[in-house]
Design an enzyme around this catalytic site. Structure first.
Site, PDB file in Angstrom:
ATOM      1  N   ASP A  89      -5.301  -3.907  -0.361  1.00 17.18           N
ATOM      2  CA  ASP A  89      -5.937  -2.712  -0.939  1.00 17.18           C
ATOM      3  C   ASP A  89      -7.426  -2.771  -0.600  1.00 17.18           C
ATOM      4  OD1 ASP A  89      -3.389  -2.869  -2.182  1.00 17.18           O
ATOM      5  OD2 ASP A  89      -4.115  -1.855  -3.989  1.00 17.18           O
ATOM      6  N   LYS A 151      -5.312   5.526  -2.087  1.00 11.50           N
ATOM      7  CA  LYS A 151      -5.356   5.088  -3.485  1.00 11.50           C
ATOM      8  C   LYS A 151      -6.578   5.702  -4.147  1.00 11.50           C
ATOM      9  CE  LYS A 151      -5.971   0.708  -6.056  1.00 11.50           C
ATOM     10  NZ  LYS A 151      -5.959  -0.763  -5.932  1.00 11.50           N
ATOM     11  N   LYS A 180      -1.194   5.821  -4.241  1.00 17.68           N
ATOM     12  CA  LYS A 180      -1.260   4.920  -5.391  1.00 17.68           C
ATOM     13  C   LYS A 180      -2.303   5.459  -6.356  1.00 17.68           C
ATOM     14  CE  LYS A 180      -2.355   0.147  -6.794  1.00 17.68           C
ATOM     15  NZ  LYS A 180      -2.573  -1.250  -6.341  1.00 17.68           N
TER      16      LYS A 180
END
Length: 211
Positions: A89, A151, A180
């Site tokens: 991430d 995300k 996400k």
């Protein structure tokens, strides 16, 4: 429906101790969460704690500001993968995006994806600092750079995920990237709303409470 398979059970606090990470992993196995999300120094510990389970390890890169050099982010990502991370991430360079240095933002994401190969790459665009137009650009650049996910947030900015941001992101990425939602998701009703909007993963430190 069960929301456990959507959850990245997260502890990214500066104060997180090895015992906190072991507890995180234990809970992830107990509740059958999809992954744990940890800082780089705890990747190998989490991998070891989860070795007899299906729970994945996600590691954050360039966290939480995104303002490190591209070379530093690449080294960090490769190091995490070497230590057992299944997913990365990364935080985009928010300042570059604000300055319309779109090529630089895209090239950095692309370089990270190339460095980690088949490992899943989630791109944190940190929506709380962006205009709607900038959010759209960030999502487009992430897709162009072959990221697997976009995300919403680090959870360390001025705000977290919002339903409006996820709707915007879904409109831009369609089926070309997954989404996400992360930051401030603390109850099951909210989590279900995000899933209904089409998110594939929810980042939260409140996983057990959500269930």
């Amino acid at each position: 429906m069960t929301i456990a398979p959507y959850i990245d059970h997260t502890n990214l606090k500066a104060t997180a101790t090895p015992s906190d990470i072991k507890k995180l992993c234990q809970e992830a196995m107990e509740y059958h969460f999809y992954a744990v999300c940890v800082n780089g120094c705890y990747v190998s510990l989490a991998k070891e704690a989860l070795q007899n389970s299906n729970v994945k390890v996600a590691a954050v890169i360039g966290f939480p500001l995104g303002a490190m050099s591209t070379e530093a982010k690449i080294f960090e990502a490769k190091d995490c993968v070497k230590n057992g991370a299944d997913e990365i991430d990364m935080v985009i360079n928010i300042g570059w995006l604000k300055a319309k240095k779109n090529d630089a933002v895209r090239d950095e994401i692309k370089a990270l994806k190339k460095a980690i190969g088949g490992t899943i790459l989630k791109v944190i665009i940190e929506t709380c600092y962006l205009t709607d137009a900038e959010k759209e650009i960030a999502c487009t650049l992430s897709m162009e750079a072959n990221a697997d996910f976009v995300k919403t947030s680090t959870g360390f900015g001025t705000g977290g995920a919002t339903l409006e941001d996820v709707q915007l992101m879904k409109r831009v990425v369609g089926d070309k990237a997954k989404i996400k939602a992360s930051g401030g998701i603390k109850d099951k009703a909210t989590a279900l709303q995000y899933i209904e909007l089409g998110v594939s993963r929810i980042g939260t430190s409140s996983g057990p409470t959500l269930l």
